[in-house]
Write an enzyme that holds these catalytic residues in place. Structure first.
Site, PDB file in Angstrom:
ATOM      1  N   TYR A 217       0.841  -1.201   0.000  1.00  0.00           N
ATOM      2  CA  TYR A 217       0.000   0.000   0.000  1.00  0.00           C
ATOM      3  C   TYR A 217       0.875   1.250   0.000  1.00  0.00           C
ATOM      4  CZ  TYR A 217      -3.903   3.046   1.537  1.00  0.00           C
ATOM      5  OH  TYR A 217      -4.869   4.018   1.632  1.00  0.00           O
TER       6      TYR A 217
ATOM      7  N   ARG B  49      -1.785   7.714  -3.972  1.00  0.00           N
ATOM      8  CA  ARG B  49      -2.712   6.623  -3.690  1.00  0.00           C
ATOM      9  C   ARG B  49      -4.061   7.149  -3.197  1.00  0.00           C
ATOM     10  NH1 ARG B  49       0.437   4.507   1.688  1.00  0.00           N
ATOM     11  NH2 ARG B  49      -0.549   5.927   3.183  1.00  0.00           N
ATOM     12  N   ASP B  50      -5.048   6.266  -3.308  1.00  0.00           N
ATOM     13  CA  ASP B  50      -6.417   6.578  -2.869  1.00  0.00           C
ATOM     14  C   ASP B  50      -6.831   7.941  -3.409  1.00  0.00           C
ATOM     15  OD1 ASP B  50      -8.824   6.139  -1.744  1.00  0.00           O
ATOM     16  OD2 ASP B  50      -8.132   6.035   0.328  1.00  0.00           O
TER      17      ASP B  50
ATOM     18  N   SER C 285      -5.908   9.053   3.360  1.00  0.00           N
ATOM     19  CA  SER C 285      -4.851   8.041   3.260  1.00  0.00           C
ATOM     20  C   SER C 285      -3.779   8.397   2.248  1.00  0.00           C
ATOM     21  CB  SER C 285      -5.473   6.688   2.905  1.00  0.00           C
ATOM     22  OG  SER C 285      -6.316   6.793   1.771  1.00  0.00           O
TER      23      SER C 285
ATOM     24  N   ASP D 252      -8.160   0.209  -2.668  1.00  0.00           N
ATOM     25  CA  ASP D 252      -8.861   1.372  -3.231  1.00  0.00           C
ATOM     26  C   ASP D 252      -8.272   1.893  -4.541  1.00  0.00           C
ATOM     27  OD1 ASP D 252     -10.453   1.206  -1.017  1.00  0.00           O
ATOM     28  OD2 ASP D 252      -9.596   2.932   0.018  1.00  0.00           O
TER      29      ASP D 252
ATOM     30  N   ASP E 227      -8.889   5.235  10.536  1.00  0.00           N
ATOM     31  CA  ASP E 227      -9.171   5.386   9.109  1.00  0.00           C
ATOM     32  C   ASP E 227      -8.804   6.775   8.599  1.00  0.00           C
ATOM     33  OD1 ASP E 227     -10.242   2.815   8.741  1.00  0.00           O
ATOM     34  OD2 ASP E 227     -12.213   3.456   9.429  1.00  0.00           O
TER      35      ASP E 227
END
Length: 664
Positions: A398, A403-404, A410, A450, A627
């Protein structure tokens, strides 16, 4: 070159007498051909070239006109002749087609296999063809693979029972045109290789070829390169055809004026010799087609015989959670929980916390500086295996650049505009170095939560549109580099409330298949769903927020997506995160994802699942790790984390959130 395929008509062998004995006159001619083949030191495939028929009647399926007994009688007699010849291979039947019932055909194959083994030919290879001209492209989808998988030797084993497949490269797959238009890799041999690995089986391509033109040199060589590169599941190949063909035959491989044809010398002939693997020695093959009265000058090859992969030392690719493996407990998470316990005042809470620490979950490598600890964990797991315990280490990859792309909470350390792709590849290379260092430790990796799902639904977001190419490039790199026998990859597939909507299912399946086919061979076992989310595996009463979505829980989601994946050539296996799915009907919206209040720890990890496509229920998200932050001043703030169903105040994503851990 070390194998000849020697076709012959059933009627000729028994002089037109169905169920009769071998005709001594004609048999002597055919045996002369076989003996000539054996004298060269080559393997020799006996090929009954009858398309599963006798005079138009299908074996076992034409109202008793041709019985399994007739078929097995033929093979019993042939096997008796060659029971002592280890280099004789029994090709049961050339190209069955339009067979009404594949399970009945499998029973006919079983009768022949039993007859051969009972005749004393107990160790030679037996080649088992499927329906639809035994096409490699449809071998799985038409049921041939499943039906023939049930065929066994008399002792119950499947040793040296090999699937027999064919595939041509011309425009209609007929093998009647000079030009080639495809290498058959992405739509045929890559999916078939995946299936074979998943089921511990092997196949051989006994018929393929093309014209002696440049298009066929390009495509045929590419096809054979793939077969050789996947020698753990493909024993080899044979090319059609040589023997009594002159230069006018479209697909001739017969030498002309003492010279090999263009296709033979460019693709089929391999001067480098056998390709060694852990379980088999593979070389290239071409097929010889010839009448039984003529000598052939064909070139063919064949692998050495071997058993179906099983046990240690093989590249297995079934369910990684089967076979008695014990999931490794994450030291990182145990340390987090122990630190939390030290601050807790309630003895009851302390005891509950300690129990949670003993439930296996995944370790997230969300920054490059964490990667060296993977070596520590794998070393630790290897030590644990000293007493015979089989360990499985679970990780999450990850760290994509940007990303995301549709959320802020995140956001990672790499950015596409700042050498992000190169940095990510270095991150993957570092992970690979540890995977390679510990080949005896089984690893399950979830790949980039994701990421691909955003490419399905959020391309209107400029961040996702800009990240599209980098996401695909980086994910392909993961598949290319992490392809060792000890790792199983599951691409992240969002969840029922994201890709489960009817309009999203097919685009999602297409994208997953595209990525899967971009790097073959690979170790993608399937998809991971509900990662770090809150959906139930099976909702006894659908949550009102799911209204309009045909997939109201993760079980219905994977059951809807699975057939679509299979249609596009992607392996339809799943793991489902249930780490925080203990309580349902508590979210305000289907898409709420941040620190949901009162969610509760969910179903404990297990490989006992309600659907055979689900490999395991797992805890991917470590309960207690946040989260996303509810602090609106933070650069990583996402407004979802300030909704009424989100636990607040919340720290930054990935950090320990004690109040939420206690809430779970």
């Amino acid at each position: 070159m070390n194998t000849f395929r020697l076709p012959v008509g059933w009627q000729r062998l028994v002089n037109g007498n169905l169920g009769g004995t071998l005709d001594s006159s004609y048999w002597s001619k055919y045996d002369q051909l076989v003996q000539g083949c054996l004298a060269t030191g080559a393997y020799c495939i006996i090929d009954i070239h009858n398309y599963a028929r006798w005079n138009g009647n299908i074996i076992g399926q034409s109202s008793g006109a041709v019985t399994d007994s007739d078929f097995s009688s033929l093979w019993s007699q042939i096997a008796t002749k060659y029971a002592g010849q280890s280099k004789v291979i029994f090709g049961l039947m050339n190209e069955p087609h339009d067979v009404p019932d594949i399970t009945v055909w499998a029973a006919s194959v079983q009768a022949a296999v039993t007859a051969i083994r009972q005749a004393g030919a107990t160790s030679q290879l037996i080649l088992m063809p499927g329906n639809n001209w035994t096409s490699a492209q449809t071998f799985v989808s038409n049921g041939s693979a499943d039906a023939l998988s049930k065929v066994t030797n008399p002792d119950g084993s499947i040793d040296n029972l090999i699937f027999d497949v064919h595939k041509y490269l011309d425009s209609d797959n007929s093998g009647t045109h000079t030009e080639c238009v495809t290498d058959n890799v992405s739509d045929t041999f890559a999916p078939l290789a995946q299936w074979l690995r998943c089921h511990g089986r092997k196949a051989i391509l006994t018929e393929s070829g093309g014209g002696n033109v440049q298009s066929c040199v390009t495509y045929f060589c590419s096809q054979l390169d793939f077969i050789r590169a996947n020698s753990d599941v493909f024993l080899g190949y044979t090319g059609w055809a040589a023997g009594s063909f002159d230069s006018t035959y479209t697909l001739t491989e017969t030498p002309q004026n003492g010279q090999d044809t263009l296709l033979v010398k460019s693709c089929l002939y391999q001067s480098s010799g056998p390709i060694s693997t852990t379980t088999t020695s593979t070389t290239t093959t071409t097929t010889s087609k010839t009448s039984t009265t003529s000598k052939t000058s064909t070139t063919t090859t064949k692998t050495s015989t071997s058993s179906t992969p099983s046990g240690s030392g093989t590249c297995s690719f079934g369910n990684p959670y089967a076979d008695g493996y014990t999931a490794y407990l994450s030291p990182y998470y145990i340390a987090e929980v122990n630190a939390a316990i030290a601050t807790q005042s309630s003895s009851t809470l302390k005891a509950k916390s300690a129990k949670v620490a003993q439930i296996p979950n995944f370790t997230w490598f969300d920054t490059a500086d964490k990667v060296p600890t993977l070596g520590d964990y794998l070393s630790d797991a290897q030590t644990m295996q000293a007493d015979g315990t089989k360990m499985l280490v679970q990780i999450v990859i990850y760290d994509l650049p940007d990303r995301d792309c549709h959320a802020k909470a995140s956001n990672g350390e790499y950015h596409i505009a700042q050498n992000g792709v190169a940095n990510y590849k270095a991150y993957i290379d570092a992970i690979k170095s540890y995977v390679v260092q510990y080949p005896d430790i089984r690893i399950v990796a979830v790949v980039e939560p994701d990421s691909l799902a955003n490419l399905v639904t959020n391309m209107s977001d400029s961040h996702c549109a800009n990240a599209h190419d980098a996401y695909l490039q980086c994910t392909t790199y993961v598949l290319q580099q992490l392809n060792q026998c000890n790792i199983w990859l599951y691409l992240d597939a969002g969840h029922a409330g994201w890709l489960g909507w009817q309009s999203n299912q097919d685009p999602a399946a297409q994208l997953f298949a595209q990525v899967y086919k971009s790097a073959t061979p690979n170790r993608v076992r399937g998809l991971a769903t509900n990662v770090a989310n809150y959906n139930a595996l099976h909702a006894s009463t659908p949550d009102p927020i799911t209204q309009g979505d045909p997939c109201v829980d993760e079980l219905s989601y994977v059951q809807a997506l699975g057939p679509r994946l299979s249609n596009y050539g992607f392996p339809a296996h799943f793991i489902i995160d249930q780490g925080r799915s203990g309580v349902q009907n508590i979210r305000q919206q289907w898409g709420d994802w941040c620190n949901i209040k009162g969610a509760g720890f969910g179903m404990r990890p297990t490989n006992v699942t309600p659907d055979s496509a689900i490999d395991a229920i797992v805890w991917v998200k470590p309960g207690g790790e946040c989260d996303g932050t509810s602090d609106s001043s933070s650069p990583r703030y996402d407004s979802t984390c300030s909704l009424s169903d989100a636990k607040q105040p919340a720290p930054e994503a990935g950090t320990w959130f004690e109040a939420y851990f206690e809430d779970l």
